[in-house]
Write a protein that holds these residues in place. Sequence first.
Motif, PDB file in Angstrom:
ATOM      1  N   UNK A 115      -1.465  18.240 -11.872  1.00  0.00           N
ATOM      2  CA  UNK A 115      -0.638  19.270 -11.241  1.00  0.00           C
ATOM      3  C   UNK A 115      -1.297  19.865  -9.995  1.00  0.00           C
ATOM      4  N   UNK A 116      -2.596  20.144 -10.069  1.00  0.00           N
ATOM      5  CA  UNK A 116      -3.281  20.755  -8.924  1.00  0.00           C
ATOM      6  C   UNK A 116      -3.261  19.824  -7.711  1.00  0.00           C
ATOM      7  N   UNK A 117      -3.544  18.543  -7.956  1.00  0.00           N
ATOM      8  CA  UNK A 117      -3.568  17.594  -6.846  1.00  0.00           C
ATOM      9  C   UNK A 117      -2.164  17.338  -6.313  1.00  0.00           C
ATOM     10  N   UNK A 118      -1.172  17.357  -7.187  1.00  0.00           N
ATOM     11  CA  UNK A 118       0.218  17.214  -6.737  1.00  0.00           C
ATOM     12  C   UNK A 118       0.577  18.318  -5.745  1.00  0.00           C
ATOM     13  N   UNK A 119       0.185  19.535  -6.075  1.00  0.00           N
ATOM     14  CA  UNK A 119       0.497  20.653  -5.186  1.00  0.00           C
ATOM     15  C   UNK A 119      -0.280  20.544  -3.877  1.00  0.00           C
ATOM     16  N   UNK A 120      -1.476  20.000  -3.939  1.00  0.00           N
ATOM     17  CA  UNK A 120      -2.256  19.795  -2.719  1.00  0.00           C
ATOM     18  C   UNK A 120      -1.590  18.754  -1.826  1.00  0.00           C
ATOM     19  N   UNK A 121      -1.152  17.667  -2.427  1.00  0.00           N
ATOM     20  CA  UNK A 121      -0.461  16.623  -1.667  1.00  0.00           C
ATOM     21  C   UNK A 121       0.835  17.141  -1.063  1.00  0.00           C
ATOM     22  N   UNK A 122       1.606  17.869  -1.873  1.00  0.00           N
ATOM     23  CA  UNK A 122       2.894  18.387  -1.400  1.00  0.00           C
ATOM     24  C   UNK A 122       2.716  19.498  -0.384  1.00  0.00           C
ATOM     25  N   UNK A 155       3.750  15.877  12.958  1.00  0.00           N
ATOM     26  CA  UNK A 155       3.948  15.382  11.601  1.00  0.00           C
ATOM     27  C   UNK A 155       2.625  15.113  10.903  1.00  0.00           C
ATOM     28  N   UNK A 156       2.681  14.845   9.615  1.00  0.00           N
ATOM     29  CA  UNK A 156       1.469  14.672   8.820  1.00  0.00           C
ATOM     30  C   UNK A 156       1.699  13.671   7.707  1.00  0.00           C
ATOM     31  N   UNK A 157       0.632  12.980   7.326  1.00  0.00           N
ATOM     32  CA  UNK A 157       0.655  12.115   6.156  1.00  0.00           C
ATOM     33  C   UNK A 157      -0.452  12.553   5.213  1.00  0.00           C
ATOM     34  N   UNK A 158      -0.159  12.606   3.917  1.00  0.00           N
ATOM     35  CA  UNK A 158      -1.199  12.864   2.922  1.00  0.00           C
ATOM     36  C   UNK A 158      -1.207  11.729   1.911  1.00  0.00           C
ATOM     37  N   UNK A 217      -5.597  10.863  15.321  1.00  0.00           N
ATOM     38  CA  UNK A 217      -6.585  11.679  16.025  1.00  0.00           C
ATOM     39  C   UNK A 217      -7.339  12.583  15.057  1.00  0.00           C
ATOM     40  N   UNK A 218      -6.683  13.014  13.980  1.00  0.00           N
ATOM     41  CA  UNK A 218      -7.316  13.888  13.004  1.00  0.00           C
ATOM     42  C   UNK A 218      -7.146  13.326  11.603  1.00  0.00           C
ATOM     43  N   UNK A 219      -8.260  13.137  10.924  1.00  0.00           N
ATOM     44  CA  UNK A 219      -8.255  12.706   9.523  1.00  0.00           C
ATOM     45  C   UNK A 219      -9.169  13.664   8.767  1.00  0.00           C
ATOM     46  N   UNK A 220      -8.599  14.400   7.824  1.00  0.00           N
ATOM     47  CA  UNK A 220      -9.359  15.386   7.049  1.00  0.00           C
ATOM     48  C   UNK A 220      -9.457  14.906   5.607  1.00  0.00           C
ATOM     49  N   UNK A 221     -10.675  14.834   5.100  1.00  0.00           N
ATOM     50  CA  UNK A 221     -10.907  14.477   3.698  1.00  0.00           C
ATOM     51  C   UNK A 221     -11.157  15.756   2.911  1.00  0.00           C
ATOM     52  N   UNK A 222     -10.355  16.018   1.909  1.00  0.00           N
ATOM     53  CA  UNK A 222     -10.486  17.256   1.148  1.00  0.00           C
ATOM     54  C   UNK A 222     -11.576  17.127   0.091  1.00  0.00           C
ATOM     55  N   UNK A 223     -11.934  18.261  -0.468  1.00  0.00           N
ATOM     56  CA  UNK A 223     -12.895  18.259  -1.566  1.00  0.00           C
ATOM     57  C   UNK A 223     -12.302  17.566  -2.786  1.00  0.00           C
ATOM     58  N   UNK A 224     -13.166  17.019  -3.601  1.00  0.00           N
ATOM     59  CA  UNK A 224     -12.725  16.329  -4.810  1.00  0.00           C
ATOM     60  C   UNK A 224     -12.154  17.331  -5.813  1.00  0.00           C
ATOM     61  N   UNK A 235      -8.063  10.314 -12.922  1.00  0.00           N
ATOM     62  CA  UNK A 235      -9.486  10.531 -12.706  1.00  0.00           C
ATOM     63  C   UNK A 235      -9.711  11.455 -11.507  1.00  0.00           C
ATOM     64  N   UNK A 236     -10.946  11.953 -11.304  1.00  0.00           N
ATOM     65  CA  UNK A 236     -11.220  12.799 -10.145  1.00  0.00           C
ATOM     66  C   UNK A 236     -10.775  12.122  -8.854  1.00  0.00           C
ATOM     67  N   UNK A 237     -10.232  12.918  -7.943  1.00  0.00           N
ATOM     68  CA  UNK A 237      -9.663  12.349  -6.724  1.00  0.00           C
ATOM     69  C   UNK A 237      -9.699  13.374  -5.599  1.00  0.00           C
ATOM     70  N   UNK A 238      -9.542  12.872  -4.367  1.00  0.00           N
ATOM     71  CA  UNK A 238      -9.396  13.759  -3.215  1.00  0.00           C
ATOM     72  C   UNK A 238      -8.264  13.212  -2.361  1.00  0.00           C
ATOM     73  N   UNK A 239      -7.934  13.927  -1.313  1.00  0.00           N
ATOM     74  CA  UNK A 239      -6.842  13.490  -0.456  1.00  0.00           C
ATOM     75  C   UNK A 239      -7.338  13.318   0.970  1.00  0.00           C
ATOM     76  N   UNK A 240      -6.639  12.453   1.702  1.00  0.00           N
ATOM     77  CA  UNK A 240      -6.801  12.326   3.138  1.00  0.00           C
ATOM     78  C   UNK A 240      -5.554  12.904   3.786  1.00  0.00           C
ATOM     79  N   UNK A 241      -5.737  13.780   4.767  1.00  0.00           N
ATOM     80  CA  UNK A 241      -4.640  14.353   5.542  1.00  0.00           C
ATOM     81  C   UNK A 241      -4.757  13.840   6.963  1.00  0.00           C
ATOM     82  N   UNK A 242      -3.707  13.224   7.456  1.00  0.00           N
ATOM     83  CA  UNK A 242      -3.744  12.559   8.761  1.00  0.00           C
ATOM     84  C   UNK A 242      -2.697  13.158   9.693  1.00  0.00           C
TER      85      UNK A 242
END
Length: 222
Positions: free
Chosen positions: A40-47, A156-159, A183-190, A196-203
């Motif tokens: 749920x937490x990662x879903x909300x981060x992605x959304x 616009x953005x992609x996650x 031009x911008x790629x942000x890697x979030x904290x795990x 399993x543990x995961x992080x996201x890339x925001x582009x």
Amino acid sequence: MTAEPAAATMVRMGRPDHAVFLKRSFSKMDQLATPFLTGRRLCRQLAGVVPRGTNGVVVELGAGPGVLAEPIRERLGPHARYLAIEIDDELVAHLRRHKPWLEVVQGDVADLDRILDDAGITEVDAFVSTLPWAVFPQTLRLQVMGTIARRLVPGGVMSMIITWMALPNRVRQLRDLLDTHFDEVVETATEWRNPPPARTFLCRRPLPQFTALGGQDTRSAS
């Protein structure tokens, strides 16, 4: 009397989204890559990359059983369009049965250009993905990333999600690919509580060679 298989017991006892995903994961591991649903937490981060109250176009790649559907829906304005793409026939049927408000298209992400054209979508405000990018062949990643970069609107953005199950060299290849497209790629904290543990890339901000008319078309890479 034979014992009920453990998988069948878990499907019977689980919530609808979790149950259908678990069932499909045993027979479609090459497509789903993991038997775990995004938490749920990662879903909300992605959304969360979807601007709150947007009336733009949101495209979800690999909708699965729909765990991202409600978090995304909560952020949409009254005139937004939300298209969910899923390849698996049982998961598509599940989405249409349990989330009738959701616009679902059955298709392969390799055909993303055609799917968007058929849906009458020329520009996308946000792409959200839980696809197993790290296990995709490089040619497919290059092809799909080119489509995403061309279709994103300015601003616009992609996650996307990357789990710690992914091989490090595959993740490095993916990060290099993102850096050559955005031009911008942000890697979030795990998110360690995700199974399993995961992080996201925001582009954000696709590079000009992928957005200009007549620019590089990475569909040729396939």
